[in-house]
Enzyme design. Structure first.
Site, PDB file in Angstrom:
ATOM      1  N   ARG A  74       1.057  -1.400   0.208  1.00  0.00           N
ATOM      2  CA  ARG A  74       0.131   0.328   0.066  1.00  0.00           C
ATOM      3  C   ARG A  74       0.879   1.300   0.025  1.00  0.00           C
ATOM      4  O   ARG A  74       1.984   1.398   0.131  1.00  0.00           O
ATOM      5  CB  ARG A  74      -0.836  -0.223   0.989  1.00  0.00           C
ATOM      6  N   HIS A  75       0.207   2.157  -0.570  1.00  0.00           N
ATOM      7  CA  HIS A  75       1.054   3.661  -1.044  1.00  0.00           C
ATOM      8  C   HIS A  75       0.917   4.285   0.655  1.00  0.00           C
ATOM      9  O   HIS A  75       0.355   3.483   1.425  1.00  0.00           O
ATOM     10  CB  HIS A  75       0.512   4.279  -1.377  1.00  0.00           C
ATOM     11  N   SER A 118      -0.596   9.487   2.507  1.00  0.00           N
ATOM     12  CA  SER A 118      -0.963  10.191   2.207  1.00  0.00           C
ATOM     13  C   SER A 118      -1.357  11.396   2.913  1.00  0.00           C
ATOM     14  O   SER A 118      -1.647  11.843   3.826  1.00  0.00           O
ATOM     15  CB  SER A 118      -2.190   9.761   1.325  1.00  0.00           C
ATOM     16  N   ARG A 153      -0.129   9.073  -4.879  1.00  0.00           N
ATOM     17  CA  ARG A 153       0.673   8.323  -3.666  1.00  0.00           C
ATOM     18  C   ARG A 153       0.850   7.522  -3.869  1.00  0.00           C
ATOM     19  O   ARG A 153       2.097   6.822  -3.506  1.00  0.00           O
ATOM     20  CB  ARG A 153      -1.089   8.803  -3.207  1.00  0.00           C
ATOM     21  N   GLU A 199      -7.834   3.062  -6.125  1.00  0.00           N
ATOM     22  CA  GLU A 199      -9.032   2.976  -4.445  1.00  0.00           C
ATOM     23  C   GLU A 199     -10.020   3.285  -4.892  1.00  0.00           C
ATOM     24  O   GLU A 199     -10.560   3.301  -5.591  1.00  0.00           O
ATOM     25  CB  GLU A 199      -8.089   3.973  -3.231  1.00  0.00           C
ATOM     26  N   ARG A 200     -11.067   2.567  -3.718  1.00  0.00           N
ATOM     27  CA  ARG A 200     -12.089   1.995  -4.088  1.00  0.00           C
ATOM     28  C   ARG A 200     -12.764   3.841  -4.093  1.00  0.00           C
ATOM     29  O   ARG A 200     -12.365   4.549  -3.509  1.00  0.00           O
ATOM     30  CB  ARG A 200     -12.681   1.385  -2.606  1.00  0.00           C
ATOM     31  N   TYR A 215     -15.060   6.801  -2.985  1.00  0.00           N
ATOM     32  CA  TYR A 215     -15.236   6.428  -1.891  1.00  0.00           C
ATOM     33  C   TYR A 215     -17.047   7.287  -1.757  1.00  0.00           C
ATOM     34  O   TYR A 215     -17.536   7.467  -0.639  1.00  0.00           O
ATOM     35  CB  TYR A 215     -14.266   7.209  -0.588  1.00  0.00           C
ATOM     36  N   ARG A 251     -16.120  -1.968   5.967  1.00  0.00           N
ATOM     37  CA  ARG A 251     -15.327  -2.623   5.914  1.00  0.00           C
ATOM     38  C   ARG A 251     -16.444  -3.785   5.380  1.00  0.00           C
ATOM     39  O   ARG A 251     -15.527  -5.267   5.308  1.00  0.00           O
ATOM     40  CB  ARG A 251     -14.298  -3.323   7.194  1.00  0.00           C
ATOM     41  N   HIS A 303      -3.451  -0.055  -2.707  1.00  0.00           N
ATOM     42  CA  HIS A 303      -4.014   1.215  -1.641  1.00  0.00           C
ATOM     43  C   HIS A 303      -4.911  -0.093  -0.687  1.00  0.00           C
ATOM     44  O   HIS A 303      -5.619  -0.659  -1.115  1.00  0.00           O
ATOM     45  CB  HIS A 303      -5.283   2.203  -2.670  1.00  0.00           C
ATOM     46  N   ASN A 307      -8.340  -0.570  -0.424  1.00  0.00           N
ATOM     47  CA  ASN A 307      -8.964  -1.419  -0.367  1.00  0.00           C
ATOM     48  C   ASN A 307      -8.630  -2.137  -1.776  1.00  0.00           C
ATOM     49  O   ASN A 307      -9.448  -2.823  -2.107  1.00  0.00           O
ATOM     50  CB  ASN A 307     -10.003  -0.663  -1.078  1.00  0.00           C
TER      51      ASN A 307
HETATM   52  O1  LIG Z   1     -10.416   6.822   3.074  1.00  0.00           O
HETATM   53  C1  LIG Z   1      -9.509   5.649   1.772  1.00  0.00           C
HETATM   54  O2  LIG Z   1      -9.750   5.822   0.555  1.00  0.00           O
HETATM   55  C2  LIG Z   1      -9.116   4.201   2.479  1.00  0.00           C
HETATM   56  C3  LIG Z   1      -7.859   4.466   2.905  1.00  0.00           C
HETATM   57  O3  LIG Z   1      -7.393   6.057   3.088  1.00  0.00           O
HETATM   58  O4  LIG Z   1      -9.591   4.444   3.795  1.00  0.00           O
HETATM   59  P1  LIG Z   1     -10.471   3.021   4.458  1.00  0.00           P
HETATM   60  O5  LIG Z   1      -9.071   2.859   4.638  1.00  0.00           O
HETATM   61  O6  LIG Z   1     -10.856   3.732   5.255  1.00  0.00           O
HETATM   62  O7  LIG Z   1     -10.969   1.944   3.524  1.00  0.00           O
END
Ligand SMILES: O=C(O)[C@@H](CO)OP(=O)(O)O
Length: 254
Positions: free
Chosen positions: A8-9, A12, A60, A87-88, A90, A115, A182, A184
């Site tokens: 994972r990076h 950040s 990142r 990353e997912r 969000y 999660r 990342h 997720n």
């Molecule tokens: O905010 C996000 O994009 C991720 C990583 O920081 O968060 P989380 O680990 O809570 O899924």
């Protein structure tokens, strides 16, 4: 045997501020840069030198890969970038402080959004998807498929074609492969490798900049379920910090 390293990076700017980040392109903090170099030194000390590297298209991850490879003494090996490792997305949580989201929506929704396998956060506004569609990094992603939010199931669905088409051939050819991504996208990949059930997934947290080694058999099944962190104690402590996000305050960025 095939060797895969997941990373994972490093930290950040928004990790340090405890904000949901997703597809927002936030750079590393100085601490994140140091973490990335430390990862490279761990690889070098373990004699684990990648032949191929895959990253997301987010700064990142790209910069973590560069700093890690420099410190490992492998700065010029081939690197491939793809949005499928991002990353997912969000959704409407992007940019919001995790503590504030936890307070507003309560523990259960906060946990499910972070999660669970199938829950997606509320979607981001439509104009954010239009902005992403204009970015050349997402060429090949049709405008109508541009995400406005994603569950882990959605991440798994967009990640696995890249895994099978781009990462697996290198592994099968015996190339030690580093994937820099990342929280997720790596959770989705670990879940796939370790055949984690949706019930096992909530307990899986990936710490920043801790190289995780998987040795895989000829069917790409891990010899050790869960792989092995190169620094297991530091990784366990850092994963516990990730799990506790939402209840911690932001960290000074130095
Ligand atoms: O905010 C996000 O994009 C991720 C990583 O920081 O968060 P989380 O680990 O809570 O899924």
């Amino acid at each position: 045997m095939r060797t895969l390293i997941l990373l994972r990076h490093g930290e950040s700017g928004w990790n340090s501020q405890n904000r949901f980040t997703g597809w927002i392109d936030v750079d590393l903090t100085p601490r994140g840069e140091r973490q990335a170099r430390h990862s490279g030194r761990l690889l070098r000390e373990a004699g684990l030198l990648p032949d191929l590297v895959h990253t997301s298209v987010l700064t990142r991850a790209i910069r973590t890969a560069t700093l890690t490879l420099e410190a490992a003494g492998r700065p010029r090996i081939p690197v491939t970038r793809n949005w499928r490792l991002n990353e997912r997305h969000y959704g409407a949580l992007q940019g919001r402080e995790k503590n504030a989201v936890l307070r507003e929506f309560g523990e259960e929704r906060f946990r499910r959004w972070r999660r669970s396998y199938d829950a997606a956060p509320p979607p981001a506004a439509p104009d954010t998807a239009r902005g992403l569609a204009c970015d050349p990094r997402h060429a090949g992603l049709p405008h109508e498929s541009m995400p406005r939010t994603e569950s882990l199931a959605d991440v798994t669905a967009r990640l696995l074609p890249y895994w099978h088409d781009a990462v697996v051939p290198g592994l099968r050819a015996g190339r030690t492969t580093l994937v820099v991504a990342h929280s997720n996208s790596l959770r989705a990949l670990v879940a796939h490798l370790d055949r984690l059930s949706p019930e096992e997934l909530p307990a899986l947290d990936i710490p920043t900049a801790m190289p995780l080694r998987y040795d895989l058999d000829e069917h790409l099944v891990p010899l050790v379920r869960g792989g092995r962190y190169l620094d297991p104690e530091a990784a366990a402590a850092a994963a516990a910090e990730v799990a506790a996000e939402g209840s911690r305050s932001s960290r000074p960025t130095r």
